[in-house]
Enzyme design. Sequence first.
Site, PDB file in Angstrom:
ATOM      1  N   LYS A 103       9.286   3.966  -9.815  1.00  0.00           N
ATOM      2  CA  LYS A 103       8.546   3.666  -8.470  1.00  0.00           C
ATOM      3  C   LYS A 103       9.984   3.258  -7.649  1.00  0.00           C
ATOM      4  O   LYS A 103      10.008   3.664  -6.523  1.00  0.00           O
ATOM      5  CB  LYS A 103       7.687   2.528  -8.599  1.00  0.00           C
ATOM      6  CG  LYS A 103       7.313   1.980  -7.236  1.00  0.00           C
ATOM      7  CD  LYS A 103       6.370   0.765  -7.273  1.00  0.00           C
ATOM      8  CE  LYS A 103       7.000  -0.325  -7.324  1.00  0.00           C
ATOM      9  NZ  LYS A 103       7.661  -0.917  -6.067  1.00  0.00           N
ATOM     10  N   ASN A 104      10.693   2.374  -8.225  1.00  0.00           N
ATOM     11  CA  ASN A 104      11.894   1.913  -7.216  1.00  0.00           C
ATOM     12  C   ASN A 104      12.997   2.815  -7.095  1.00  0.00           C
ATOM     13  O   ASN A 104      13.740   2.567  -6.285  1.00  0.00           O
ATOM     14  CB  ASN A 104      12.375   0.589  -8.002  1.00  0.00           C
ATOM     15  CG  ASN A 104      11.536  -0.431  -7.890  1.00  0.00           C
ATOM     16  OD1 ASN A 104      10.493  -0.552  -7.228  1.00  0.00           O
ATOM     17  ND2 ASN A 104      11.809  -1.268  -8.698  1.00  0.00           N
ATOM     18  N   CYS A 140       4.805  -7.147  -1.769  1.00  0.00           N
ATOM     19  CA  CYS A 140       4.460  -8.476  -2.818  1.00  0.00           C
ATOM     20  C   CYS A 140       4.976  -9.664  -2.117  1.00  0.00           C
ATOM     21  O   CYS A 140       6.138  -9.894  -1.815  1.00  0.00           O
ATOM     22  CB  CYS A 140       4.867  -8.258  -4.036  1.00  0.00           C
ATOM     23  SG  CYS A 140       3.920  -7.150  -5.146  1.00  0.00           S
ATOM     24  N   ARG A 188      12.767 -12.574   0.885  1.00  0.00           N
ATOM     25  CA  ARG A 188      13.244 -11.090   0.868  1.00  0.00           C
ATOM     26  C   ARG A 188      13.794 -10.846   2.242  1.00  0.00           C
ATOM     27  O   ARG A 188      13.338  -9.710   2.753  1.00  0.00           O
ATOM     28  CB  ARG A 188      12.457 -10.332   0.096  1.00  0.00           C
ATOM     29  CG  ARG A 188      11.931 -10.471  -1.329  1.00  0.00           C
ATOM     30  CD  ARG A 188      11.619  -9.217  -2.288  1.00  0.00           C
ATOM     31  NE  ARG A 188      10.459  -8.915  -1.731  1.00  0.00           N
ATOM     32  CZ  ARG A 188       9.793  -8.113  -2.332  1.00  0.00           C
ATOM     33  NH1 ARG A 188      10.318  -7.360  -3.607  1.00  0.00           N
ATOM     34  NH2 ARG A 188       8.734  -7.488  -2.046  1.00  0.00           N
ATOM     35  N   PRO A 189      14.473 -11.464   2.940  1.00  0.00           N
ATOM     36  CA  PRO A 189      14.924 -11.234   3.976  1.00  0.00           C
ATOM     37  C   PRO A 189      15.710  -9.886   4.229  1.00  0.00           C
ATOM     38  O   PRO A 189      16.316  -9.540   3.362  1.00  0.00           O
ATOM     39  CB  PRO A 189      15.830 -12.406   4.605  1.00  0.00           C
ATOM     40  CG  PRO A 189      16.349 -12.818   3.460  1.00  0.00           C
ATOM     41  CD  PRO A 189      15.375 -12.648   2.424  1.00  0.00           C
ATOM     42  N   ASP A 195      12.006  -8.257 -12.364  1.00  0.00           N
ATOM     43  CA  ASP A 195      10.757  -7.393 -12.406  1.00  0.00           C
ATOM     44  C   ASP A 195      10.082  -7.590 -13.916  1.00  0.00           C
ATOM     45  O   ASP A 195       8.860  -7.170 -13.819  1.00  0.00           O
ATOM     46  CB  ASP A 195      10.715  -6.107 -11.942  1.00  0.00           C
ATOM     47  CG  ASP A 195      10.927  -5.815 -10.312  1.00  0.00           C
ATOM     48  OD1 ASP A 195      10.580  -6.794  -9.901  1.00  0.00           O
ATOM     49  OD2 ASP A 195      11.041  -4.700 -10.114  1.00  0.00           O
ATOM     50  N   ARG A 222      -0.064  -0.456  -7.396  1.00  0.00           N
ATOM     51  CA  ARG A 222       1.188  -0.123  -6.677  1.00  0.00           C
ATOM     52  C   ARG A 222       2.371   0.400  -7.395  1.00  0.00           C
ATOM     53  O   ARG A 222       3.150   1.201  -6.893  1.00  0.00           O
ATOM     54  CB  ARG A 222       1.537  -1.453  -5.746  1.00  0.00           C
ATOM     55  CG  ARG A 222       0.889  -1.499  -4.689  1.00  0.00           C
ATOM     56  CD  ARG A 222       1.256  -2.653  -4.055  1.00  0.00           C
ATOM     57  NE  ARG A 222       2.824  -2.321  -3.512  1.00  0.00           N
ATOM     58  CZ  ARG A 222       3.732  -3.290  -4.128  1.00  0.00           C
ATOM     59  NH1 ARG A 222       3.475  -4.222  -4.425  1.00  0.00           N
ATOM     60  NH2 ARG A 222       5.098  -2.899  -3.734  1.00  0.00           N
TER      61      ARG A 222
END
Length: 421
Positions: free
Chosen positions: A22-23, A117, A122-123, A308, A400
């Site tokens: 996915k990533n 999520c 997570r800027p 993760d 997801r």
Amino acid sequence: MAKYIVEQSGPLKGEVVISGAKNAVLPLMAAALLAEDECIIRDVPMLRDVTFMKEILMSLGSEVVELEDNVLSITTKDIISTEAKFELVNKMRASILVMGPLLARKGVARIPHPGGCAIGARPIDLHLKGLEALGAVITYKDDYIEAATGSQGLIGDTIYLDFPSVGATENIMMAAVLAEGTTYLENAAEEPEIVDLANFLNKMGAKIKGAGTDTIRIEGVDKLGGAKHTVIPDRIETGTFMLAAAITKGAVHIKNAVPDHVKPIIAKLRECGVRIEVGDDDLIVRADLGPQSSTDIKTLPYPGFPTDIQSPFMAYLTTVEGSSTVIETVFENRFMHVAQLNKMGASIETAGNKAIIRGNARLRGCQVMATDLRAGAALVLAGLVAEGTTEISEVFHIERGYEKFIDKFCGLGAKISRIDD
């Protein structure tokens, strides 16, 4: 809303084939915006996030066609919009990855703050600082961020990332491939997904060296063309099934895996007493040969222990002998699964970014909620060994990121079903 019903299942046994990552696939799909010609991507996992990215690309002007199962064709002869729609971007954080390609090809990009999520702030400031260093002017308008190059276009530069952000590395790399001159990206992320993206871009005609190290050199080119590429296997899915074998004391043969990508998980499971046989593109996980004990983990950017897999690994640690410590250094809000595991009978205490897990928990099935993608996977693993029935809500998070999740687990003997509430 759908729910998963998980029953105590006994040892998992058999074979499972890992899907494309996915990533990795999401930045590959975004990168297809950089060329007018057709790009063909194979081993595409059919996930909610992939569907969202398809919708975003089509709204920008891409023609996206499923040629066959798990094979996408993406052709973007002309970009008809440089603005990503809020209702699409808000569903998925990785949508920010269209910013670099839009800026490189059209000189302007307008995107709302991305969703995803809720595992921490997570800027996206590292993305924006990198694009500014290439010559983009960033402005904030209501809930949108706009980047524009002006008549001069993007110009290569030396960029240092304060943190080796995967998304920022990918976005800057995609913008820099069409910039004038050479870009040096220092303290870059080293994840396998970065290497996969660089390989795809190089097939398209980019000139990238050093992907997979902390310094990436990108020599700008005038134009990119189409390419064919196969997505790397998903290392987080690999780790999840390794832990599924471990927590159920099973024996699972994991196919289409890259063992080098999961070295920290292999090392930690071996410390716990799990036997792992490593092949060229597969793993055999044996947790049925003896007792298992505790270990400590600390999440770090690649090649360290992946954040993760922290929550699924914590679920496993609740069941082994002894006490374990988990330290989370990547995301500040990634212990939301602790309350759900404790509800099932785990004994976990948290203080800041540290969690203490007391093992040998007698887990009991109950109603729990998936607070994010990997937390959902952790609850499924716990449910496999919990007495009684575990009912997991908010499973859209899980869907997801895992393709054919229930089918793969049931193929190993797990007792899981999906119901619509």
